[in-house]
Design a protein around this motif. Structure first.
Motif, PDB file in Angstrom:
ATOM      1  N   TYR A 206     -41.989  81.638 -15.935  1.00  0.00           N
ATOM      2  CA  TYR A 206     -41.190  80.500 -15.475  1.00  0.00           C
ATOM      3  C   TYR A 206     -41.946  79.723 -14.408  1.00  0.00           C
ATOM      4  O   TYR A 206     -42.060  78.487 -14.465  1.00  0.00           O
ATOM      5  N   CYS A 207     -42.484  80.441 -13.410  1.00  0.00           N
ATOM      6  CA  CYS A 207     -43.241  79.768 -12.355  1.00  0.00           C
ATOM      7  C   CYS A 207     -44.469  79.067 -12.927  1.00  0.00           C
ATOM      8  O   CYS A 207     -44.784  77.929 -12.554  1.00  0.00           O
ATOM      9  N   GLY A 208     -45.158  79.749 -13.842  1.00  0.00           N
ATOM     10  CA  GLY A 208     -46.314  79.121 -14.477  1.00  0.00           C
ATOM     11  C   GLY A 208     -45.925  77.892 -15.272  1.00  0.00           C
ATOM     12  O   GLY A 208     -46.621  76.864 -15.256  1.00  0.00           O
ATOM     13  N   ASN A 209     -44.789  77.965 -15.978  1.00  0.00           N
ATOM     14  CA  ASN A 209     -44.322  76.819 -16.760  1.00  0.00           C
ATOM     15  C   ASN A 209     -44.012  75.622 -15.871  1.00  0.00           C
ATOM     16  O   ASN A 209     -44.321  74.475 -16.213  1.00  0.00           O
ATOM     17  N   VAL A 210     -43.340  75.891 -14.744  1.00  0.00           N
ATOM     18  CA  VAL A 210     -43.004  74.800 -13.832  1.00  0.00           C
ATOM     19  C   VAL A 210     -44.275  74.103 -13.353  1.00  0.00           C
ATOM     20  O   VAL A 210     -44.364  72.864 -13.359  1.00  0.00           O
ATOM     21  N   ILE A 211     -45.259  74.889 -12.948  1.00  0.00           N
ATOM     22  CA  ILE A 211     -46.499  74.311 -12.445  1.00  0.00           C
ATOM     23  C   ILE A 211     -47.232  73.567 -13.551  1.00  0.00           C
ATOM     24  O   ILE A 211     -47.723  72.447 -13.352  1.00  0.00           O
ATOM     25  N   ARG A 212     -47.322  74.158 -14.749  1.00  0.00           N
ATOM     26  CA  ARG A 212     -48.006  73.472 -15.858  1.00  0.00           C
ATOM     27  C   ARG A 212     -47.289  72.176 -16.228  1.00  0.00           C
ATOM     28  O   ARG A 212     -47.916  71.163 -16.541  1.00  0.00           O
ATOM     29  N   LYS A 213     -45.955  72.225 -16.200  1.00  0.00           N
ATOM     30  CA  LYS A 213     -45.191  71.029 -16.547  1.00  0.00           C
ATOM     31  C   LYS A 213     -45.413  69.932 -15.518  1.00  0.00           C
ATOM     32  O   LYS A 213     -45.550  68.751 -15.853  1.00  0.00           O
ATOM     33  N   MET A 214     -45.463  70.305 -14.249  1.00  0.00           N
ATOM     34  CA  MET A 214     -45.646  69.324 -13.188  1.00  0.00           C
ATOM     35  C   MET A 214     -47.065  68.778 -13.154  1.00  0.00           C
ATOM     36  O   MET A 214     -47.279  67.609 -12.844  1.00  0.00           O
ATOM     37  N   ILE A 215     -48.042  69.635 -13.482  1.00  0.00           N
ATOM     38  CA  ILE A 215     -49.437  69.200 -13.395  1.00  0.00           C
ATOM     39  C   ILE A 215     -49.897  68.525 -14.686  1.00  0.00           C
ATOM     40  O   ILE A 215     -50.505  67.460 -14.664  1.00  0.00           O
ATOM     41  N   PHE A 216     -49.588  69.158 -15.822  1.00  0.00           N
ATOM     42  CA  PHE A 216     -50.125  68.687 -17.097  1.00  0.00           C
ATOM     43  C   PHE A 216     -49.078  68.080 -18.033  1.00  0.00           C
ATOM     44  O   PHE A 216     -49.409  67.635 -19.121  1.00  0.00           O
ATOM     45  N   ASN A 217     -47.814  68.128 -17.617  1.00  0.00           N
ATOM     46  CA  ASN A 217     -46.721  67.627 -18.449  1.00  0.00           C
ATOM     47  C   ASN A 217     -46.638  68.367 -19.784  1.00  0.00           C
ATOM     48  O   ASN A 217     -46.304  67.790 -20.819  1.00  0.00           O
ATOM     49  N   GLN A 218     -46.954  69.656 -19.762  1.00  0.00           N
ATOM     50  CA  GLN A 218     -46.827  70.474 -20.964  1.00  0.00           C
ATOM     51  C   GLN A 218     -46.585  71.921 -20.558  1.00  0.00           C
ATOM     52  O   GLN A 218     -47.061  72.379 -19.521  1.00  0.00           O
ATOM     53  N   ARG A 219     -45.816  72.615 -21.398  1.00  0.00           N
ATOM     54  CA  ARG A 219     -45.482  74.006 -21.121  1.00  0.00           C
ATOM     55  C   ARG A 219     -46.561  74.936 -21.651  1.00  0.00           C
ATOM     56  O   ARG A 219     -46.868  75.960 -21.044  1.00  0.00           O
ATOM     57  N   TYR A 220     -47.115  74.593 -22.795  1.00  0.00           N
ATOM     58  CA  TYR A 220     -48.044  75.490 -23.475  1.00  0.00           C
ATOM     59  C   TYR A 220     -49.426  74.855 -23.598  1.00  0.00           C
ATOM     60  O   TYR A 220     -49.562  73.635 -23.725  1.00  0.00           O
ATOM     61  N   PHE A 221     -50.437  75.708 -23.580  1.00  0.00           N
ATOM     62  CA  PHE A 221     -51.791  75.278 -23.914  1.00  0.00           C
ATOM     63  C   PHE A 221     -52.042  75.417 -25.411  1.00  0.00           C
ATOM     64  O   PHE A 221     -52.928  74.766 -25.948  1.00  0.00           O
ATOM     65  N   GLY A 222     -51.268  76.291 -26.056  1.00  0.00           N
ATOM     66  CA  GLY A 222     -51.361  76.477 -27.499  1.00  0.00           C
ATOM     67  C   GLY A 222     -50.010  76.237 -28.136  1.00  0.00           C
ATOM     68  O   GLY A 222     -49.283  75.321 -27.761  1.00  0.00           O
ATOM     69  N   GLU A 223     -49.642  77.119 -29.063  1.00  0.00           N
ATOM     70  CA  GLU A 223     -48.358  76.968 -29.754  1.00  0.00           C
ATOM     71  C   GLU A 223     -47.212  77.622 -28.996  1.00  0.00           C
ATOM     72  O   GLU A 223     -46.048  77.366 -29.297  1.00  0.00           O
ATOM     73  N   GLY A 224     -47.523  78.456 -28.023  1.00  0.00           N
ATOM     74  CA  GLY A 224     -46.465  79.129 -27.281  1.00  0.00           C
ATOM     75  C   GLY A 224     -45.890  80.295 -28.049  1.00  0.00           C
ATOM     76  O   GLY A 224     -46.262  80.564 -29.194  1.00  0.00           O
ATOM     77  N   GLY A 225     -44.957  81.004 -27.413  1.00  0.00           N
ATOM     78  CA  GLY A 225     -44.319  82.144 -28.061  1.00  0.00           C
ATOM     79  C   GLY A 225     -42.976  81.755 -28.650  1.00  0.00           C
ATOM     80  O   GLY A 225     -42.566  80.597 -28.634  1.00  0.00           O
ATOM     81  N   LYS A 226     -42.279  82.744 -29.155  1.00  0.00           N
ATOM     82  CA  LYS A 226     -40.982  82.499 -29.770  1.00  0.00           C
ATOM     83  C   LYS A 226     -39.910  82.307 -28.696  1.00  0.00           C
ATOM     84  O   LYS A 226     -39.973  82.887 -27.621  1.00  0.00           O
ATOM     85  N   ASN A 227     -38.944  81.481 -29.013  1.00  0.00           N
ATOM     86  CA  ASN A 227     -37.759  81.305 -28.165  1.00  0.00           C
ATOM     87  C   ASN A 227     -38.087  80.929 -26.722  1.00  0.00           C
ATOM     88  O   ASN A 227     -37.451  81.383 -25.780  1.00  0.00           O
ATOM     89  N   GLY A 228     -39.121  80.120 -26.569  1.00  0.00           N
ATOM     90  CA  GLY A 228     -39.465  79.663 -25.229  1.00  0.00           C
ATOM     91  C   GLY A 228     -40.346  80.607 -24.445  1.00  0.00           C
ATOM     92  O   GLY A 228     -40.620  80.367 -23.267  1.00  0.00           O
ATOM     93  N   GLY A 229     -40.786  81.681 -25.053  1.00  0.00           N
ATOM     94  CA  GLY A 229     -41.636  82.640 -24.366  1.00  0.00           C
ATOM     95  C   GLY A 229     -43.086  82.208 -24.328  1.00  0.00           C
ATOM     96  O   GLY A 229     -43.489  81.243 -24.986  1.00  0.00           O
ATOM     97  N   PRO A 230     -43.907  82.895 -23.565  1.00  0.00           N
ATOM     98  CA  PRO A 230     -45.315  82.517 -23.427  1.00  0.00           C
ATOM     99  C   PRO A 230     -46.125  82.923 -24.648  1.00  0.00           C
ATOM    100  O   PRO A 230     -45.843  83.931 -25.297  1.00  0.00           O
TER     101      PRO A 230
END
Length: 518
Positions: A206-230
C-alpha cells in the motif's frame, strides 16, 4: 539502521584483519589514547570508553557479539548516562537517549548540528549528494530544501494528490477483501470465516503504491497481481527500497578508517549498488520517457510528482502499522475501542476518508504508540556538528556525529513512567480531547525528527500511516491465526521489524456493497 561487520567478512579477510588489529594492539597496548579535552577547554567530553590511537573504540565494538546499536545501548546503561561519547577512528560519535538533551541538539542548537556525515552509503543512495535528506549542509541542501517544501510537499500539492492517495486506499481494501475470500467460492459474498492476510505485504505494498502513484502516476511497473495485489516487479521494487534503508548509515568500518573504503569489507557497497540497480531499472525508463514528452511538447502540465521530483520511502508507515496491528491483536479490547471510534465517526455505510482523520484521535494514538515503542531504526539519521559546542555541560567537538536513540527515547522510563515497554495508546490522549499528532516536537519519541533537518513530509507520512491503519480496522475484523492464541512480538535479529511477518485472519465487517470501490 543496522550495523553488521564480522558476520559478513570472508574467513580469509577476517583472519588478516584480526592479525592487523592484534599487531596494532601489541604496539600500543600500554599507550591508551587520552580523552580529547584540550587544556584550555573547561568542559569534558561525555562519558564513554577510553579510545585507542587512530582506531578509537573500533576493536571493542567489532569484537563483541552485539550489533553496534545494542553495544552502544549497553555501554550507556553500564555507564548510567543519557549521553555518551564513543570515538570510532577519529570521529566522535555522540549517542543520546534523553529528550531534554536531544532538544538541546535539534532545537536549541539546531544551526550547529544541521549537517550530515559523509559516508559510502549516503553517497551512493543520494546519487552523489543530490537529494535533500542526506546531503551535508551547504548550497545544494538549501536549493533542494526550497524546491521540496515549495513544489513537492506543500499543502497545495498535498490536496492536489488527494485523489491518487484515496485510489490506493480503496485498492488496499479491495486487496485485503480478496484475501478474505481467497479460499471461498468467488460467487459467495458471505464469508463467515474470513481468510489469512499477510499484513506486512498489504502494508508495504500500500505504501509503495501510494508513492508510485504520486511519483509516476501508476500502481504497477508490469501487469500487477490479482485483485489489486503486487506483481513480481512491485515486490522487487519495495524489497530494494528496504535494502537501501537497511544499509543506509549502517555501521561500516570504512567510514571511520578511510583507507579501507575501497575494500568493501562488510559487503554493504555491493548490496547497495545491487538495490540501486533494481530501482533504477524501473525508474529510468519512466523518467526518460517523461523528459522526452516535455522536450517534444507533448506534455504541458504536471500530472504527478515525477514532474516535480521527489524521493520517498515506505518504511515508517508500514512498520508502524504492522506492529500496531500485532500489539492490538494481543489486546483485543484495543481493537474494539478503535473499531468503536471508527463506527462513531464514520459509520458502516462508507469507507473512512482522509477528511475523517482529525476526529480519529484513538486511531492516531495507536499509530503514535507504535512509532514510540517500535521505531523503524535504532537511531535517527546522524547529525554532524559544524563547530565546537557545549551541550548539557559537555564538550562536543566539531565534526562529531550525533545519534539520537529512537528506541531509548521512546522507552525512557523518566519520560514514559507508566509501563514504558507496554503498548498503551491511551497515554497519548489528552483530557481536553485536543487533537493527537504523530509528530513530537519535544522529542519524547522520534517520528519525523525536528529542526532544519527534520522530515519535510510530516503531513504526507502521517496521512499514509493513519489511513493505512484506519482502513484495515474499519473494513475488517481481525484475529490471530487458528494455530496461535497470541502474536509473538519479537524483533528480527537483523532489524527492528517483526521477526516474522504478521499473518492474521481478516473478516469483512461492512456491507458487501462497501467493498465495490471501482
Amino acid at each position: 539502521m543496522q550495523y553488521t561487520f564480522f558476520s559478513q567478512l570472508s574467513p580469509l579477510i577476517l583472519s588478516y584483519f584480526k592479525l592487523l588489529l592484534r599487531a596494532i594492539f601489541t604496539l600500543i597496548e600500554t599507550l591508551k589514547y587520552p580523552p580529547f579535552t584540550p587544556k584550555s577547554q573547561k568542559h569534558k567530553l561525555p562519558p564513554g570508553p577510553k579510545p585507542w590511537p587512530i582506531i578509537g573504540s573500533l576493536p571493542e565494538m567489532l569484537s563483541n557479539k552485539l550489533s553496534a546499536p545494542k553495544w552502544i545501548y549497553k555501554l550507556m546503561k553500564d555507564l548510567d548516562t543519557e549521553i555518551a561519547c564513543v570515538r570510532l577512528g577519529n570521529v566522535h560519535v555522540i549517542a543520546v537517549n534523553s529528550p531534554t538533551i536531544a532538544c538541546e541538539f535539534l532545537k536549541k542548537q539546531d544551526d550547529v548540528f544541521a549537517s550530515r556525515p559523509i559516508s559510502v552509503s549516503s553517497y551512493l543512495c543520494s546519487g552523489g549528494y543530490l537529494t535533500t535528506a542526506l546531503v551535508p549542509m551547504g548550497e545544494q541542501w538549501r536549493k533542494m530544501k526550497k524546491m521540496i517544501t515549495k513544489d513537492v510537499l506543500s499543502p497545495t500539492k498535498h490536496r492536489w494528490l488527494h485523489a491518487k492517495r484515496m485510489e490506493e486506499a480503496d485498492n488496499l481494501v479491495r486487496y485485503v477483501y480478496s484475501q478474505c475470500n481467497a479460499t471461498h467460492n468467488s460467487n459467495d459474498h458471505k464469508n463467515d470465516e474470513g481468510g489469512l492476510v499477510n499484513v506486512r505485504i498489504a502494508a508495504q505494498q500500500y505504501c509503495g503504491n501510494v508513492i508510485r502513484k504520486m511519483i509516476f502516476n501508476q500502481r504497477y511497473f508490469g501487469e500487477g497481481g490479482k485483485n489489486g495485489g503486487p506483481g513480481n516487479e512491485e515486490i522487487e521494487h519495495v524489497e530494494a527500497h528496504f535494502t537501501l534503508l537497511k544499509y543506509l548509515y549502517a555501521f561500516s568500518v570504512c567510514d571511520y578508517i578511510p583507507w579501507l573504503r575501497g575494500l568493501d569489507l562488510d559487503g554493504h557497497q555491493k548490496k547497495l549498488k545491487d538495490a540501486l540497480r533494481i530501482i533504477n531499472k524501473y525508474h529510468d525508463s519512466i523518467v526518460e520517457g517523461r523528459m522526452k514528452q516535455w522536450k517534444e511538447g507533448k506534455k504541458t502540465e504536471a500530472e504527478d510528482l515525477l514532474d516535480e521530483l521527489i524521493f520517498a520511502t515506505v518504511d515508517n508507515p508500514s512498520n508502524a502499522v504492522e506492529w500496531a496491528m500485532a500489539e492490538m491483536l494481543n489486546q483485543p479490547q484495543l481493537l474494539e475501542r478503535a473499531t468503536q471510534e471508527l463506527e462513531q465517526v464514520v459509520g458502516n455505510d462508507r469507507m473512512v476518508q482522509e477528511s475523517d482523520i482529525p476526529k480519529l484521535n484513538y486511531i492516531k494514538a495507536c499509530a503514535r504508540e507504535a512509532l514510540r515503542l517500535h521505531p523503524m531504526a535504532p537511531f535517527n539519521v546522524p547529525r554532524v556538528s559544524l563547530s565546537d559546542a557545549v551541550v548539557s555541560n559537555y564538550f562536543i567537538p566539531k565534526g562529531s556525529h550525533v545519534l539520537l536513540s529512537r528506541q531509548q527515547l521512546g522507552r525512557n522510563p523518566k519520560v514514559w513512567k507508566d509501563d514504558p515497554h507496554v503498548f498503551k495508546p491511551e497515554r497519548h490522549l489528552r483530557d481536553d480531547g485536543s487533537d493527537v499528532y504523530l509528530s513530537e516536537p519535544d522529542l519524547r519519541l522520534l517520528s519525523f525528527s525536528t529542526g532544519k533537518r527534520g522530515c519535510p513530509g510530516v503531513v504526507l507520512g502521517s496521512t499514509i500511516t493513519v489511513m493505512l491503519l484506519a482502513r484495515l480496522i474499519h473494513g475488517f475484523s481481525w484475529r490471530a491465526p487458528p494455530d496461535r492464541t497470541k502474536i509473538e512480538l519479537v524483533e528480527s535479529e537483523t532489524d527492528l521489524l517483526l521477526a516474522e511477518p504478521l499473518v492474521a485472519i481478516a473478516k469483512p465487517r461492512l456491507p458487501h456493497e462497501g467493498y465495490l470501490l471501482d
